[in-house]
Design a protein around this motif. Structure first.
Motif, PDB file in Angstrom:
ATOM      1  N   PHE A   1      29.809  54.009  39.101  1.00 24.17           N
ATOM      2  CA  PHE A   1      29.573  52.578  38.950  1.00 24.17           C
ATOM      3  C   PHE A   1      30.832  51.928  38.377  1.00 24.17           C
ATOM      4  O   PHE A   1      31.314  52.338  37.333  1.00 24.17           O
ATOM      5  N   MET A   2      31.367  50.905  39.024  1.00 25.02           N
ATOM      6  CA  MET A   2      32.600  50.254  38.572  1.00 25.02           C
ATOM      7  C   MET A   2      32.365  48.863  37.984  1.00 25.02           C
ATOM      8  O   MET A   2      32.889  48.534  36.939  1.00 25.02           O
ATOM      9  N   GLU A   3      31.610  48.037  38.696  1.00 26.46           N
ATOM     10  CA  GLU A   3      31.348  46.686  38.178  1.00 26.46           C
ATOM     11  C   GLU A   3      30.114  46.099  38.846  1.00 26.46           C
ATOM     12  O   GLU A   3      29.711  46.522  39.925  1.00 26.46           O
ATOM     13  N   LYS A   4      29.542  45.099  38.139  1.00 21.99           N
ATOM     14  CA  LYS A   4      28.331  44.453  38.646  1.00 21.99           C
ATOM     15  C   LYS A   4      28.359  42.989  38.248  1.00 21.99           C
ATOM     16  O   LYS A   4      28.814  42.639  37.162  1.00 21.99           O
ATOM     17  N   SER A   5      27.873  42.135  39.129  1.00 19.10           N
ATOM     18  CA  SER A   5      27.706  40.718  38.846  1.00 19.10           C
ATOM     19  C   SER A   5      26.306  40.331  39.300  1.00 19.10           C
ATOM     20  O   SER A   5      25.932  40.623  40.442  1.00 19.10           O
ATOM     21  N   VAL A   6      25.529  39.726  38.395  1.00 17.30           N
ATOM     22  CA  VAL A   6      24.163  39.351  38.758  1.00 17.30           C
ATOM     23  C   VAL A   6      23.847  37.933  38.319  1.00 17.30           C
ATOM     24  O   VAL A   6      24.447  37.404  37.377  1.00 17.30           O
ATOM     25  N   SER A   7      22.898  37.333  39.007  1.00 17.66           N
ATOM     26  CA  SER A   7      22.323  36.044  38.636  1.00 17.66           C
ATOM     27  C   SER A   7      20.829  36.253  38.451  1.00 17.66           C
ATOM     28  O   SER A   7      20.158  36.821  39.321  1.00 17.66           O
ATOM     29  N   TYR A   8      20.318  35.802  37.311  1.00 20.21           N
ATOM     30  CA  TYR A   8      18.893  35.901  37.014  1.00 20.21           C
ATOM     31  C   TYR A   8      18.222  34.632  37.533  1.00 20.21           C
ATOM     32  O   TYR A   8      18.508  33.535  37.061  1.00 20.21           O
ATOM     33  N   LEU A   9      17.350  34.794  38.513  1.00 21.68           N
ATOM     34  CA  LEU A   9      16.784  33.649  39.211  1.00 21.68           C
ATOM     35  C   LEU A   9      15.376  33.271  38.732  1.00 21.68           C
ATOM     36  O   LEU A   9      15.042  32.090  38.684  1.00 21.68           O
ATOM     37  N   LYS A  10      14.568  34.275  38.422  1.00 24.28           N
ATOM     38  CA  LYS A  10      13.187  34.048  37.985  1.00 24.28           C
ATOM     39  C   LYS A  10      12.811  35.116  36.972  1.00 24.28           C
ATOM     40  O   LYS A  10      13.355  36.215  36.995  1.00 24.28           O
ATOM     41  N   PRO A  11      11.851  34.807  36.106  1.00 26.59           N
ATOM     42  CA  PRO A  11      11.422  35.814  35.131  1.00 26.59           C
ATOM     43  C   PRO A  11      10.659  36.961  35.788  1.00 26.59           C
ATOM     44  O   PRO A  11      10.048  36.792  36.839  1.00 26.59           O
ATOM     45  N   VAL A  12      10.732  38.115  35.123  1.00 28.95           N
ATOM     46  CA  VAL A  12       9.945  39.281  35.533  1.00 28.95           C
ATOM     47  C   VAL A  12       8.938  39.540  34.419  1.00 28.95           C
ATOM     48  O   VAL A  12       9.309  39.729  33.269  1.00 28.95           O
ATOM     49  N   TYR A  13       7.673  39.513  34.783  1.00 34.13           N
ATOM     50  CA  TYR A  13       6.590  39.690  33.816  1.00 34.13           C
ATOM     51  C   TYR A  13       6.155  41.145  33.776  1.00 34.13           C
ATOM     52  O   TYR A  13       6.313  41.887  34.752  1.00 34.13           O
ATOM     53  N   LEU A  14       5.597  41.539  32.645  1.00 36.02           N
ATOM     54  CA  LEU A  14       5.033  42.879  32.537  1.00 36.02           C
ATOM     55  C   LEU A  14       3.975  43.034  33.632  1.00 36.02           C
ATOM     56  O   LEU A  14       3.173  42.117  33.857  1.00 36.02           O
ATOM     57  N   GLY A  15       4.008  44.151  34.330  1.00 36.06           N
ATOM     58  CA  GLY A  15       3.089  44.385  35.439  1.00 36.06           C
ATOM     59  C   GLY A  15       3.667  44.027  36.793  1.00 36.06           C
ATOM     60  O   GLY A  15       3.097  44.403  37.823  1.00 36.06           O
TER      61      GLY A  15
ATOM     62  N   ASN B   1      25.709  44.319  48.248  1.00 34.67           N
ATOM     63  CA  ASN B   1      24.894  43.194  47.826  1.00 34.67           C
ATOM     64  C   ASN B   1      23.594  43.786  47.299  1.00 34.67           C
ATOM     65  O   ASN B   1      23.086  44.766  47.857  1.00 34.67           O
ATOM     66  N   ALA B   2      23.068  43.201  46.229  1.00 33.17           N
ATOM     67  CA  ALA B   2      21.822  43.688  45.646  1.00 33.17           C
ATOM     68  C   ALA B   2      20.835  42.542  45.529  1.00 33.17           C
ATOM     69  O   ALA B   2      21.182  41.450  45.071  1.00 33.17           O
ATOM     70  N   SER B   3      19.610  42.790  45.961  1.00 34.10           N
ATOM     71  CA  SER B   3      18.545  41.801  45.875  1.00 34.10           C
ATOM     72  C   SER B   3      17.345  42.454  45.207  1.00 34.10           C
ATOM     73  O   SER B   3      16.931  43.551  45.589  1.00 34.10           O
ATOM     74  N   TYR B   4      16.808  41.778  44.210  1.00 35.54           N
ATOM     75  CA  TYR B   4      15.663  42.282  43.448  1.00 35.54           C
ATOM     76  C   TYR B   4      14.503  41.324  43.710  1.00 35.54           C
ATOM     77  O   TYR B   4      14.610  40.139  43.391  1.00 35.54           O
ATOM     78  N   LYS B   5      13.409  41.844  44.253  1.00 34.84           N
ATOM     79  CA  LYS B   5      12.258  40.991  44.569  1.00 34.84           C
ATOM     80  C   LYS B   5      11.009  41.523  43.888  1.00 34.84           C
ATOM     81  O   LYS B   5      10.842  42.735  43.743  1.00 34.84           O
ATOM     82  N   ASN B   6      10.127  40.586  43.519  1.00 33.77           N
ATOM     83  CA  ASN B   6       8.849  40.998  42.933  1.00 33.77           C
ATOM     84  C   ASN B   6       7.840  41.267  44.037  1.00 33.77           C
ATOM     85  O   ASN B   6       8.137  41.140  45.231  1.00 33.77           O
ATOM     86  N   GLN B   7       6.627  41.618  43.617  1.00 29.27           N
ATOM     87  CA  GLN B   7       5.570  41.998  44.565  1.00 29.27           C
ATOM     88  C   GLN B   7       5.163  40.848  45.493  1.00 29.27           C
ATOM     89  O   GLN B   7       4.550  41.075  46.530  1.00 29.27           O
ATOM     90  N   ASN B   8       5.540  39.620  45.151  1.00 30.26           N
ATOM     91  CA  ASN B   8       5.234  38.463  46.004  1.00 30.26           C
ATOM     92  C   ASN B   8       6.370  38.134  46.961  1.00 30.26           C
ATOM     93  O   ASN B   8       6.271  37.183  47.726  1.00 30.26           O
ATOM     94  N   GLY B   9       7.449  38.915  46.890  1.00 35.63           N
ATOM     95  CA  GLY B   9       8.599  38.658  47.746  1.00 35.63           C
ATOM     96  C   GLY B   9       9.563  37.639  47.181  1.00 35.63           C
ATOM     97  O   GLY B   9      10.532  37.258  47.855  1.00 35.63           O
ATOM     98  N   ASP B  10       9.337  37.193  45.935  1.00 38.56           N
ATOM     99  CA  ASP B  10      10.237  36.240  45.293  1.00 38.56           C
ATOM    100  C   ASP B  10      11.473  36.968  44.776  1.00 38.56           C
ATOM    101  O   ASP B  10      11.344  37.971  44.059  1.00 38.56           O
ATOM    102  N   GLU B  11      12.650  36.459  45.112  1.00 37.05           N
ATOM    103  CA  GLU B  11      13.869  37.060  44.588  1.00 37.05           C
ATOM    104  C   GLU B  11      14.018  36.671  43.119  1.00 37.05           C
ATOM    105  O   GLU B  11      14.030  35.490  42.783  1.00 37.05           O
ATOM    106  N   VAL B  12      14.120  37.677  42.255  1.00 41.92           N
ATOM    107  CA  VAL B  12      14.208  37.434  40.816  1.00 41.92           C
ATOM    108  C   VAL B  12      15.631  37.631  40.286  1.00 41.92           C
ATOM    109  O   VAL B  12      16.006  37.036  39.280  1.00 41.92           O
ATOM    110  N   ILE B  13      16.411  38.455  40.961  1.00 42.45           N
ATOM    111  CA  ILE B  13      17.812  38.697  40.608  1.00 42.45           C
ATOM    112  C   ILE B  13      18.579  38.901  41.913  1.00 42.45           C
ATOM    113  O   ILE B  13      18.060  39.502  42.859  1.00 42.45           O
ATOM    114  N   SER B  14      19.804  38.407  41.950  1.00 40.52           N
ATOM    115  CA  SER B  14      20.687  38.729  43.074  1.00 40.52           C
ATOM    116  C   SER B  14      22.055  39.039  42.511  1.00 40.52           C
ATOM    117  O   SER B  14      22.401  38.605  41.406  1.00 40.52           O
TER     118      SER B  14
END
Length: 138
Positions: A81-95, A116-129
Motif C-alpha cells: 500500500f503506497m497512498e490513498k485519497s478518499v472522500s466521505y460522502l454519507k455516514p455509515v451506521y452500525l448494522g 478507483n475505490a467505491s464503498y456502497k451500503n446495502q441500499n447501493g448508496d455510495e458512502v466513500i469514494s
C-alpha cells in the motif's frame, strides 16, 4: 481464486470486492485501538442529538476495508500500500453492510497500480469514494 496477481497479470478495468457488516463490536474495538471515543461512535443517547440521529462508524474504520480487498483478493498477498485519497460522502451506521469495489484505473512504472475505490451500503448508496496506489506483487 488465486491469492495474488502479479503486475503483468493486472489489466485496466479489472475489479474485485469485499463486503462486511459493521457491528457494534467493530466500532468499539476500533475506538479502543485508536483512542477515538467520540460520542458519535460510542454513545447512543448523545449520537441521537447529532446530525446523524444515531451512532455512526468511524470513517477510517470503513475506509480501511479496502486493505482487505487489495491485500487478500486483488492483487493479493504481497501487495504494498503506497497512498490513498478518499472522500466521505454519507455516514455509515452500525448494522450497515458495506461493499468495497476496486477497479484498476492505471498501470504505472515500477509495478505501481492505481485503483478507483467505491464503498456502497446495502441500499447501493455510495458512502466513500477514492483512489488507492499500490505496488503489485512481482
Amino acid at each position: 481464486m488465486k491469492d495474488n496477481f502479479t503486475y503483468d497479470e493486472i489489466n485496466i478495468g479489472d475489479k474485485a470486492s469485499f463486503s462486511k457488516t459493521i457491528s457494534e463490536s467493530d466500532v468499539y474495538g476500533f475506538a479502543g485501538i485508536i483512542g477515538d471515543l467520540n460520542e458519535l461512535h460510542v454513545n447512543q443517547p448523545a449520537a441521537e442529538k447529532s446530525l446523524f440521529k444515531s451512532r455512526v462508524a468511524h470513517g477510517c474504520l470503513v475506509d480501511s476495508l479496502v486493505s482487505t480487498v487489495l491485500g487478500m483478493k486483488y492483487p493479493g498477498k504481497g501487495t504494498i500500500f503506497m497512498e490513498k485519497s478518499v472522500s466521505y460522502l454519507k455516514p455509515v451506521y452500525l448494522g450497515d453492510t458495506i461493499t468495497v469495489e476496486i477497479t484498476v484505473a492505471e498501470k504505472r512504472e515500477k509495478g505501481r497500480v492505481l485503483f478507483n475505490a467505491s464503498y456502497k451500503n446495502q441500499n447501493g448508496d455510495e458512502v466513500i469514494s477514492g483512489t488507492v496506489l499500490v505496488i503489485a506483487p512481482r
